[in-house]
Write a protein that holds these residues in place. Structure first.
Motif, PDB file in Angstrom:
ATOM      1  N   UNK B 181     -27.268 -37.822 -34.239  1.00  0.00           N
ATOM      2  CA  UNK B 181     -26.707 -36.472 -34.115  1.00  0.00           C
ATOM      3  C   UNK B 181     -27.377 -35.731 -32.974  1.00  0.00           C
ATOM      4  N   UNK B 182     -28.698 -35.831 -32.905  1.00  0.00           N
ATOM      5  CA  UNK B 182     -29.437 -35.146 -31.847  1.00  0.00           C
ATOM      6  C   UNK B 182     -29.072 -35.722 -30.481  1.00  0.00           C
ATOM      7  N   UNK B 183     -28.998 -37.040 -30.399  1.00  0.00           N
ATOM      8  CA  UNK B 183     -28.679 -37.673 -29.118  1.00  0.00           C
ATOM      9  C   UNK B 183     -27.301 -37.227 -28.610  1.00  0.00           C
ATOM     10  N   UNK B 184     -26.312 -37.264 -29.492  1.00  0.00           N
ATOM     11  CA  UNK B 184     -24.957 -36.880 -29.083  1.00  0.00           C
ATOM     12  C   UNK B 184     -24.876 -35.396 -28.783  1.00  0.00           C
ATOM     13  N   UNK B 185     -25.589 -34.586 -29.546  1.00  0.00           N
ATOM     14  CA  UNK B 185     -25.582 -33.159 -29.306  1.00  0.00           C
ATOM     15  C   UNK B 185     -26.231 -32.847 -27.959  1.00  0.00           C
ATOM     16  N   UNK B 186     -27.226 -33.629 -27.581  1.00  0.00           N
ATOM     17  CA  UNK B 186     -27.840 -33.478 -26.259  1.00  0.00           C
ATOM     18  C   UNK B 186     -26.811 -33.729 -25.156  1.00  0.00           C
TER      19      UNK B 186
END
Lengths: 115, 384
Positions: B181-186
């Motif tokens: 989630x964090x990677x894609x949100x980045x």
């Protein structure tokens, strides 16, 4: 791509007075013009209310006729547009412009292209 | 899980996030390579060729560049497609994780506690809808970007929550959900730096995930915020998250994710629980309650109110929410009420409230915590 836009509304929310009805038809007229101008219009009609509907089924070679729509629902099919649109987003754009979308709902169904 | 199996012997890599995402991407690339070989041979799979080609292109370029961010535009196009509002949220979640997240179908199924066959069907139907209904593989035009971005952020928020929330599946899968989630949100935030809600959600995820190392006690129970060892919090994530919130808010387009992130930042910047600036948190919840009212926000506001004005005042605010049917089924409502009742010495009522929370609580760290509290307020002679 071709899409059928089906307009569903609760008859109780339909305009009652001559003036309101006139205003509504004018809005639909504008919408139809917009569809033509954008090259999307393929067809479209308003339908008489479900009180005028007849439903037909054939079972074992027998015709079964019923007075009324195939299903009694609060929101009823009041009209449709057949459009040609680049993609779903374009169809959504068109559906959102339909005056009936403000009080009722519009279902977007892609045409099953054969051949 | 490959990453966590290796770490104890190799030692934790300098940038564990990168290691996990590279592993996930390599697995995705392997799968895509196998799929492309099959694609060349089978007509049935060729119907999904357009979709899989987009996925393959994104992953292949990642392999070639061997960096964290493959052709960003392809990733963004894919995210917007997977998160189109014409798809049901659970379909978007599955599709996003499968296409961009490097998770396998069984992994996603386990993460969301859904039978694998159900999840596989969900993916098939979602791809079919994209194809048959004509959902374009494109970043939306500027005039639609805001509304389409809402869908993307909602999907990623749901994925993160599923990973962070104690109700999700195994611990290892949950951790990967948060990482993804964090990677894609980045990716989203980096490519849409003018969108404050995108920055706000990234900040919220970082500020929340920063606390992860301190959340679980040795006995597997959940450690509440007030009791967490703050020296275990990830200071770098907190700093990054706080900077992002400030930058987002400075744009002057307030939104719910920005305010949730601001609240998280206030918590994370307190050196000890006692140093927490509760009046500021209360104020932020009141703004959030006007921006995006929800039972959760109302409840959290009542909790903050209890901290500022005492448990009796907080309890009164909570009792006002009792009429909302959503609250009856919300386990945190009962747990929060129980806590205030306990602090007021109303043990009998606290016990009942803990019982209701437990009836709604899943197994795991949360349950262990609630059971311990329940034992503390056990009244002699009452049923267990």
């Amino acid at each position: 791509m071709r899409y059928l836009l089906m307009i569903y509304a609760d008859p109780a929310t339909m305009p009652q007075s001559e003036a309101e009805l006139g205003a509504m038809w004018a809005e639909y007229g504008s919408f139809g013009n917009w569809l033509e101008e954008t090259g999307q219009f393929l067809g479209g009609e308003a339908l008489q209310p479900v009180t005028t509907a007849t439903t037909v089924a054939v079972r074992d070679g027998h015709r079964i006729l019923t007075d009324g729509p195939f299903a009694e629902t609060k929101e009823q099919l009041g009209g449709y547009y057949l459009i040609s649109a680049t993609d779903l987003d374009a169809a959504i754009e068109a559906a959102a412009r339909i005056p009936g979308a403000r009080t009722g709902r519009v279902e977007i169904r892609p045409i099953m292209e054969m051949g | 899980m490959a990453a966590l199996e290796r770490w104890p012997s190799d030692g934790i890599p300098a940038n564990p996030g990168a290691w996990i995402t590279t592993t996930a991407r390599n697995r995705a690339i392997d799968r895509v390579r196998r799929a492309r070989t099959l694609l060349a041979k089978t007509d049935v799979l060729a119907r999904d060729a357009a979709f899989d080609a987009a996925h393959a292109q994104a992953a292949q370029i990642a392999a070639a560049e061997d960096e964290l961010d493959p052709i960003p535009d392809d990733q963004l196009r894919l995210i917007f497609t997977c998160c189109h509002p014409a798809l049901a949220p659970e379909a978007s979640i599955a599709l996003t994780l499968r296409s961009l997240g490097g998770l396998t179908t069984p992994e996603i199924a386990r993460a969301f506690l859904v039978p694998e066959a159900t999840l596989a069907q969900r993916l098939v139907r979602a791809k079919r809808k994209i194809r048959e209904a004509g959902i374009s593989y494109a970043v939306p035009p500027a005039d639609r970007l805001g509304e389409r971005l809402d869908s993307v952020l909602r999907v990623l928020y749901l994925v993160f929550n599923e990973g962070y929330d104690a109700t999700a599946g195994e611990a290892l899968i949950r951790r990967e959900l948060c990482v993804e989630a964090i990677r894609l949100e980045r990716v989203v935030a980096d490519l849409l730096p003018g969108e404050p809600e995108a920055l706000g959600l990234l900040a919220l995820m970082l500020l929340t995930d920063a606390r992860r190392p301190a959340r679980e006690a040795a006995d597997g129970s959940m450690v509440r915020l007030e009791e967490q060892d703050r020296s275990r919090w990830d200071a770098a994530r907190i700093a990054e998250g706080a900077a992002l919130v400030a930058r987002a808010l400075a744009m002057g387009r307030a939104g719910p994710y920005q305010f949730q992130a601001a609240i998280a930042a206030v918590h994370d910047e307190a050196a000890t629980a006692a140093d927490t600036d509760w009046p500021q948190i209360l104020g932020l919840y009141e703004v959030l309650g006007r921006l995006a009212p929800s039972p959760v926000v109302a409840l959290n506001r009542a909790v903050a109110l209890a901290q500022v004005a005492g448990p009796a005042v907080g309890l009164a605010a909570m009792d006002e929410l009792a009429g909302d049917p959503a609250m009856a089924w919300y386990r945190f409502y009962h747990a929060a009420r129980a806590d205030l009742l306990r602090r007021l010495g109303r043990d009998g009522e606290a016990a009942s409230a803990y019982d209701r929370a437990l009836a709604l609580a899943p197994n795991g760290p949360e349950r262990t915590f609630l059971e311990r509290r329940r034992r503390e307020v056990a009244v002699s002679g009452s049923a267990g």
